[in-house]
Design an enzyme around this catalytic site. Structure first.
Site, mmCIF file in Angstrom:
data_model
loop_
_atom_site.group_PDB
_atom_site.id
_atom_site.type_symbol
_atom_site.label_atom_id
_atom_site.label_comp_id
_atom_site.label_asym_id
_atom_site.label_seq_id
_atom_site.Cartn_x
_atom_site.Cartn_y
_atom_site.Cartn_z
ATOM 1 N N TYR A 86 0.847 -1.194 0.000
ATOM 2 C CA TYR A 86 0.000 0.000 0.000
ATOM 3 C C TYR A 86 0.885 1.248 0.000
ATOM 4 O O TYR A 86 1.716 1.425 0.890
ATOM 5 C CB TYR A 86 -0.922 0.032 1.215
ATOM 6 C CG TYR A 86 -2.062 -0.972 1.191
ATOM 7 C CD1 TYR A 86 -2.325 -1.773 0.097
ATOM 8 C CD2 TYR A 86 -2.878 -1.117 2.299
ATOM 9 C CE1 TYR A 86 -3.373 -2.688 0.095
ATOM 10 C CE2 TYR A 86 -3.935 -2.022 2.306
ATOM 11 C CZ TYR A 86 -4.169 -2.800 1.201
ATOM 12 O OH TYR A 86 -5.213 -3.695 1.201
ATOM 13 N N HIS A 145 -2.040 -11.880 0.359
ATOM 14 C CA HIS A 145 -2.964 -10.895 -0.206
ATOM 15 C C HIS A 145 -3.257 -11.131 -1.683
ATOM 16 O O HIS A 145 -2.385 -11.511 -2.452
ATOM 17 C CB HIS A 145 -2.352 -9.504 -0.021
ATOM 18 C CG HIS A 145 -3.263 -8.371 -0.340
ATOM 19 N ND1 HIS A 145 -4.601 -8.363 -0.046
ATOM 20 C CD2 HIS A 145 -3.012 -7.179 -0.930
ATOM 21 C CE1 HIS A 145 -5.136 -7.217 -0.428
ATOM 22 N NE2 HIS A 145 -4.183 -6.482 -0.979
#
Length: 183
Positions: A86, A145
């Site tokens: 991120y 993820h």
């Protein structure tokens, strides 16, 4: 003739479109205090013993905005979700700076993209980097993820890595995340 209190007069005036004309008359009227938004209830996260609020903090676009993280803490948010990718790691860095003094009061979830051929050393290296950025010794929930293909699920190194990371106290729980319809 029926008497109107100020509140009813203002309500009727607003309904007739006279709001702007009577606004000066409302100067003495106090707006009712609205409490600041807060966490209203806590729930257990899945089959863990982790208690999290009904609102969590997702940080996929967080990049240096420490004030927003502090604002969430002040409102009772205790679940913070991030990932090593991120904002190029800046999300974890920002959370790490703010949450450092609150570590025992919050639940941190982070993620990495463990590939189909990634081994334990690569996965452990990514976890260690996240721990450094987050300024903590452990991540409460660590996800592989965006698992959107069977080969990544079948990678036996992920299970071995999770076992070693849990044994070392670096993660408490592990899981997989995906994006609906892509697997």
């Amino acid at each position: 003739m029926a008497q109107l209190d100020r509140r009813e007069f203002l309500r009727r005036a607003a309904a007739l479109g006279l709001g702007a004309g009577v606004a000066p008359l409302a100067g003495g009227a106090r707006a009712e205090a609205t409490p600041a938004p807060r966490i209203r209830r806590k729930v257990r996260l899945g089959r863990t013993n982790l208690e999290i609020g009904d609102i969590g903090f997702g940080s996929s676009r967080l990049s240096g905005d420490e004030a927003t993280v502090r604002h969430a803490l002040e409102r009772g948010v205790t679940y913070f979700d991030t990932a090593d990718g991120y904002t190029g790691g800046e999300s974890e860095l920002t959370l790490g700076r703010v949450l450092a003094g609150h570590r025992d009061d919050v639940v941190i979830a982070s993620k990495t993209k463990g590939g189909a051929r990634d081994g334990v050393p690569e996965l452990m290296s990514r976890l260690e980097a996240s721990l450094r950025r987050l300024r903590t010794d452990r991540i409460d929930v660590y996800f592989n993820h965006a698992v959107n293909d069977v080969d990544r699920i079948a990678n036996e190194a992920w299970a071995e890595f999770v076992g070693k990371a849990r044994e070392a106290g670096k993660i408490r729980f592990a899981g997989l995340s995906g994006h609906g319809g892509q697997l």
